[in-house]
Design a protein around this motif. Sequence first.
Motif, PDB file in Angstrom:
ATOM      1  N   VAL A   8       0.881  -1.179   0.000  1.00 42.48           N
ATOM      2  CA  VAL A   8       0.000   0.000   0.000  1.00 42.48           C
ATOM      3  C   VAL A   8       0.910   1.219   0.000  1.00 42.48           C
ATOM      4  CG1 VAL A   8      -1.946  -1.113   1.159  1.00 42.48           C
ATOM      5  CG2 VAL A   8      -0.214   0.047   2.516  1.00 42.48           C
ATOM      6  N   SER A   9       0.477   2.276  -0.658  1.00 38.82           N
ATOM      7  CA  SER A   9       1.262   3.508  -0.715  1.00 38.82           C
ATOM      8  C   SER A   9       0.620   4.564   0.164  1.00 38.82           C
ATOM      9  CB  SER A   9       1.345   4.026  -2.152  1.00 38.82           C
ATOM     10  OG  SER A   9       2.088   3.133  -2.960  1.00 38.82           O
ATOM     11  N   GLU A  78      -3.720  20.396   4.171  1.00 38.20           N
ATOM     12  CA  GLU A  78      -4.984  20.480   4.909  1.00 38.20           C
ATOM     13  C   GLU A  78      -5.217  19.269   5.798  1.00 38.20           C
ATOM     14  OE1 GLU A  78      -8.061  21.012   2.015  1.00 38.20           O
ATOM     15  OE2 GLU A  78      -7.186  22.871   1.251  1.00 38.20           O
ATOM     16  N   GLY A  79      -4.361  18.258   5.706  1.00 43.55           N
ATOM     17  CA  GLY A  79      -4.550  17.034   6.494  1.00 43.55           C
ATOM     18  C   GLY A  79      -5.723  16.226   6.001  1.00 43.55           C
ATOM     19  N   GLY A  80      -5.939  16.226   4.694  1.00 39.76           N
ATOM     20  CA  GLY A  80      -7.128  15.584   4.143  1.00 39.76           C
ATOM     21  C   GLY A  80      -6.918  14.283   3.421  1.00 39.76           C
ATOM     22  N   LEU A  81      -5.725  13.703   3.482  1.00 41.54           N
ATOM     23  CA  LEU A  81      -5.516  12.433   2.792  1.00 41.54           C
ATOM     24  C   LEU A  81      -5.662  11.263   3.755  1.00 41.54           C
ATOM     25  CD1 LEU A  81      -2.445  13.190   0.486  1.00 41.54           C
ATOM     26  CD2 LEU A  81      -4.848  13.046  -0.144  1.00 41.54           C
ATOM     27  N   PRO A  82      -6.250  10.169   3.289  1.00 39.98           N
ATOM     28  CA  PRO A  82      -6.357   8.993   4.151  1.00 39.98           C
ATOM     29  C   PRO A  82      -5.024   8.279   4.247  1.00 39.98           C
ATOM     30  CG  PRO A  82      -7.249   8.509   1.991  1.00 39.98           C
ATOM     31  CD  PRO A  82      -6.887   9.968   1.982  1.00 39.98           C
ATOM     32  N   GLY A  83      -4.809   7.617   5.348  1.00 39.66           N
ATOM     33  CA  GLY A  83      -3.595   6.827   5.537  1.00 39.66           C
ATOM     34  C   GLY A  83      -3.963   5.372   5.672  1.00 39.66           C
ATOM     35  N   ILE A  84      -3.627   4.785   6.803  1.00 35.13           N
ATOM     36  CA  ILE A  84      -3.866   3.365   7.008  1.00 35.13           C
ATOM     37  C   ILE A  84      -4.568   3.128   8.340  1.00 35.13           C
ATOM     38  CG2 ILE A  84      -1.994   2.561   5.531  1.00 35.13           C
ATOM     39  CD1 ILE A  84      -0.212   2.342   7.939  1.00 35.13           C
ATOM     40  N   GLY A  85      -5.155   1.961   8.470  1.00 33.67           N
ATOM     41  CA  GLY A  85      -5.771   1.543   9.720  1.00 33.67           C
ATOM     42  C   GLY A  85      -4.862   0.559  10.429  1.00 33.67           C
ATOM     43  N   LEU A  86      -4.788   0.706  11.735  1.00 32.46           N
ATOM     44  CA  LEU A  86      -3.900  -0.140  12.536  1.00 32.46           C
ATOM     45  C   LEU A  86      -4.678  -0.788  13.679  1.00 32.46           C
ATOM     46  CD1 LEU A  86      -1.056   2.522  12.876  1.00 32.46           C
ATOM     47  CD2 LEU A  86      -1.119   0.609  11.256  1.00 32.46           C
ATOM     48  N   TYR A  87      -4.578  -2.090  13.798  1.00 38.63           N
ATOM     49  CA  TYR A  87      -5.153  -2.769  14.956  1.00 38.63           C
ATOM     50  C   TYR A  87      -4.197  -2.632  16.139  1.00 38.63           C
ATOM     51  CZ  TYR A  87      -9.120  -5.311  12.842  1.00 38.63           C
ATOM     52  OH  TYR A  87     -10.304  -5.659  12.269  1.00 38.63           O
ATOM     53  N   VAL A  88      -4.759  -2.468  17.316  1.00 44.15           N
ATOM     54  CA  VAL A  88      -3.978  -2.386  18.551  1.00 44.15           C
ATOM     55  C   VAL A  88      -4.617  -3.308  19.591  1.00 44.15           C
ATOM     56  CG1 VAL A  88      -3.155  -0.031  18.111  1.00 44.15           C
ATOM     57  CG2 VAL A  88      -5.282  -0.355  19.368  1.00 44.15           C
ATOM     58  N   ASP A  89      -3.819  -3.746  20.565  1.00 40.29           N
ATOM     59  CA  ASP A  89      -4.333  -4.592  21.644  1.00 40.29           C
ATOM     60  C   ASP A  89      -5.154  -3.777  22.632  1.00 40.29           C
ATOM     61  OD1 ASP A  89      -3.080  -6.899  20.673  1.00 40.29           O
ATOM     62  OD2 ASP A  89      -1.243  -6.450  21.773  1.00 40.29           O
TER      63      ASP A  89
END
Length: 147
Positions: A8-9, A78-89
């Motif tokens: 993923v980029s 503007e902080g408007g780009l999506p990034g990634i989702g991260l699972y956490v404990d």
Amino acid sequence: MITNISLVSVWVRDIDESLAFYTDVLGFEARDDITLGEDFRWCTVGHPSQPELQVHLTTPSKPLSGDLIGAMQRAQAEGGLPGIGLYVDDCHAAHAELVAKGVEFIQPPEERPYGVEALMRDNSGNWMVLVEPRDYSPEDISRSDFE
């Protein structure tokens, strides 16, 4: 036949700064870092528990058009780009740890039908979601959960 997602980029402002953020702050490991010509650098990181998935840190540049590069840079500002989702404990603990490291949060941990969720930004302004998942069914989620 497709077997999995391998790359993923994530659009970043500065590759060196983002490499440091993803490794030093988020705990990812550096993988490839190769300069391919004057305008392109192939830099990837990944989570130690997912050797098959690489996150490509890249800047808006050629071969994209100048107009698209400009639009993406404005969206980054503007902080408007999506990034990634991260699972956490433990979302609350991860939130506290990352706040202590200076990470900007848009939303502190909140209960959702699917788990505990917090929204943060990486150092390029990309939205990232932390999720402490729990079992759920689609019927558990209603539109009012997000209003």
